[in-house]
Design a protein around this motif. Structure first.
Motif: not given
Length: 182
Positions: A45-47, A158, A160-162, A180-181
């Protein structure tokens, strides 16, 4: 006559000395390190997750409980300690780990490994490792692989997104850490 011999000596000696020096320099510059510094990274994601490590090779050696001792803190790479950096806060094993850079250490054993993230990330091997600087410790089971990983390799992927996963593979073993983000 002495001057003539001196000049002749210089004429004969200097070119061969210069060639010899040049030859050594060329040989040294083409020698590849046995444990090159490398990195693994990915966006989850953004991480931005970035791992920097020294990557030794098996080269026919006995790795587990040989080159890497069981029951002792290992820098999980060669030379300088391995470090990991998260650009965002993450949750690992129900614990929040603030964004930042951490030393990535392990304590290998035959059936179970301890993965450690430490506030101390800039050191030679685990020479200055101190348990009181641990941010997180968790137990994981190593997985046997059928195919050899000759050079120690980290991967960040990744899920998934988080959610993401960090894995380290070497010889016929892989250990993984999920995060997990936040």
């Amino acid at each position: 006559m002495k001057n003539l011999f001196f000049i002749l000596f210089l004429f004969v000696s200097v070119p061969s000395f210069a060639q010899h020096e040049h030859h050594n320099t060329k040989t040294d510059s083409t020698t590849k390190p046995k444990s090159p510094r490398t990195s693994a990274m990915a966006m989850v994601d953004d991480n931005h997750v970035h791992i920097d490590y020294g990557s030794p090779s098996v080269r026919g050696r006995n790795i587990w409980n040989g080159l890497v001792a069981y029951g002792q803190v290992w820098a999980t790479g060669a030379h300088k300690a391995t470090w990991i950096e998260f650009s965002e806060d993450v949750k690992i094993n129900s614990q929040i780990v603030p964004k930042g850079k951490y030393g990535f250490f392990t304590i290998p054993d035959k059936k179970e490994w301890t993965i450690i993230l430490s506030k101390d990330w800039d050191m030679h091997l685990a020479d200055d490792y101190k348990a009181e600087n641990d941010v997180i410790r968790l137990k994981v089971k190593p997985k046997k692989t059928k195919v050899i990983t000759e050079a120690l390799t980290y991967k960040v992927k990744s899920l998934d997104n988080k959610k993401g996963q960090i894995s380290m593979s070497w010889e016929y073993l892989t250990v993984s850490l999920n995060f997990e983000n936040q």
